[in-house]
Write a protein that holds these residues in place. Structure first.
Motif, PDB file in Angstrom:
ATOM      1  N   TYR A  41       0.829  -1.201   0.000  1.00 49.31           N
ATOM      2  CA  TYR A  41       0.000   0.000   0.000  1.00 49.31           C
ATOM      3  C   TYR A  41       0.869   1.261   0.000  1.00 49.31           C
ATOM      4  O   TYR A  41       0.544   2.254  -0.657  1.00 49.31           O
ATOM      5  CB  TYR A  41      -0.936   0.002   1.204  1.00 49.31           C
ATOM      6  CG  TYR A  41      -1.805  -1.235   1.305  1.00 49.31           C
ATOM      7  CD1 TYR A  41      -2.332  -1.829   0.162  1.00 49.31           C
ATOM      8  CD2 TYR A  41      -2.078  -1.821   2.537  1.00 49.31           C
ATOM      9  CE1 TYR A  41      -3.117  -2.971   0.253  1.00 49.31           C
ATOM     10  CE2 TYR A  41      -2.859  -2.964   2.636  1.00 49.31           C
ATOM     11  CZ  TYR A  41      -3.375  -3.531   1.481  1.00 49.31           C
ATOM     12  OH  TYR A  41      -4.143  -4.665   1.573  1.00 49.31           O
ATOM     13  N   PHE A  45       1.025   4.102  -2.880  1.00 50.80           N
ATOM     14  CA  PHE A  45       0.919   5.516  -2.505  1.00 50.80           C
ATOM     15  C   PHE A  45       2.079   6.312  -3.099  1.00 50.80           C
ATOM     16  O   PHE A  45       1.879   7.405  -3.650  1.00 50.80           O
ATOM     17  CB  PHE A  45       0.908   5.627  -0.976  1.00 50.80           C
ATOM     18  CG  PHE A  45       0.835   7.045  -0.466  1.00 50.80           C
ATOM     19  CD1 PHE A  45      -0.327   7.776  -0.590  1.00 50.80           C
ATOM     20  CD2 PHE A  45       1.937   7.633   0.142  1.00 50.80           C
ATOM     21  CE1 PHE A  45      -0.393   9.095  -0.120  1.00 50.80           C
ATOM     22  CE2 PHE A  45       1.891   8.924   0.616  1.00 50.80           C
ATOM     23  CZ  PHE A  45       0.706   9.666   0.487  1.00 50.80           C
ATOM     24  N   LEU A  62      -6.397   8.802  -4.520  1.00 47.29           N
ATOM     25  CA  LEU A  62      -6.459   8.176  -3.196  1.00 47.29           C
ATOM     26  C   LEU A  62      -7.908   8.012  -2.738  1.00 47.29           C
ATOM     27  O   LEU A  62      -8.259   6.995  -2.112  1.00 47.29           O
ATOM     28  CB  LEU A  62      -5.674   9.019  -2.188  1.00 47.29           C
ATOM     29  CG  LEU A  62      -4.165   9.112  -2.428  1.00 47.29           C
ATOM     30  CD1 LEU A  62      -3.504   9.984  -1.360  1.00 47.29           C
ATOM     31  CD2 LEU A  62      -3.530   7.728  -2.451  1.00 47.29           C
TER      32      LEU A  62
END
Length: 231
Positions: A41, A45, A62
């Motif tokens: 994750y 990101f 996001l």
């Protein structure tokens, strides 16, 4: 016919569930843990931050990723499972005692459909459509498939629960990306990169490789942990 499908689902689960290997038990326990995938994750990101030039674009992506989880898994846990109320294999009065349990883990009472399948597949579909890189797509779909396998191995979902979760996750991932295209039509429609350094959506290939590498290293970590730390 419905009863036949349910019986087939149960028998297939019993064939695929568990093993006599402590090594595989340890590996599956680590694979199914949410914290195992935190590095993935973070890598995704980083990919978003590095390849989008405005706070608005970053926030939109996001928010879309969060929507995937909210619509795929949270809707399942809060609405579908209580309404359908299909027992997990580990709690099923008919076959519960025959299911191979790992470390006493049985999950909640109800299992239709699999939130793991829906969550991971929606994220895999969304980022595959967003980045448009074949290797990333294969990696993320493999990640989702492995998560699905862990749920059957642990006996907390029937194969039918997994298929339904994948179906719903695919709808959510595709739908969220369609909404993203609507919110950011200029960025999506004009992206036509042909350089080997970029994907067709304009993402830097070396940044995509970082995400794939994190996935590979995570799998190595899982194997190492299963070897070193016994259940």
């Amino acid at each position: 016919m419905n009863e036949s499908l349910i019986d087939f689902d149960k028998q297939l689960l019993l064939q695929l569930n568990g093993s006599d290997s402590l090594f595989i038990d340890g590996m599956i326990t680590t694979l199914t843990a949410a914290q195992t995938w935190i590095p993935l994750y973070i890598a995704l990101f980083y990919l978003v931050i590095k390849n989008n030039d405005s706070v608005r674009s970053i926030f939109t992506i996001l928010a879309c990723a969060a929507a995937c989880v909210l619509l795929a898994g949270t809707v399942d846990d809060l609405l579908v499972k209580p309404l359908v109320a299909r027992w997990r294999p580990t709690h099923d009065p008919e076959i519960g005692m025959a299911v191979d349990i790992v470390e006493g883990y049985r999950g909640g009472n109800y299992g239709f459909f699999s939130a793991h399948a829906a969550n991971t597949f929606s994220i895999a579909i969304f980022f595959s459509l967003l980045v448009r890189n074949a290797y990333l797509t294969i990696s993320l779909l493999s990640w989702s498939a492995i998560n699905c396998w862990t749920r059957i191995y642990l006996g907390v979902h029937y194969p039918g629960d997994i298929l339904a979760g994948l179906f719903w996750g695919g709808i959510v991932g595709t739908g969220v990306f369609t909404a993203y295209r609507f919110m950011s039509p200029h960025k999506v429609k004009t992206a036509n990169f042909v350089s080997t350094q970029y994907t067709s959506a304009g993402y830097v290939v070396s940044d995509v490789d970082i995400v794939i590498s994190v996935l590979v290293y995570t799998f190595f970590y899982v194997l190492l942990r299963a070897c070193i730390i016994p259940l």
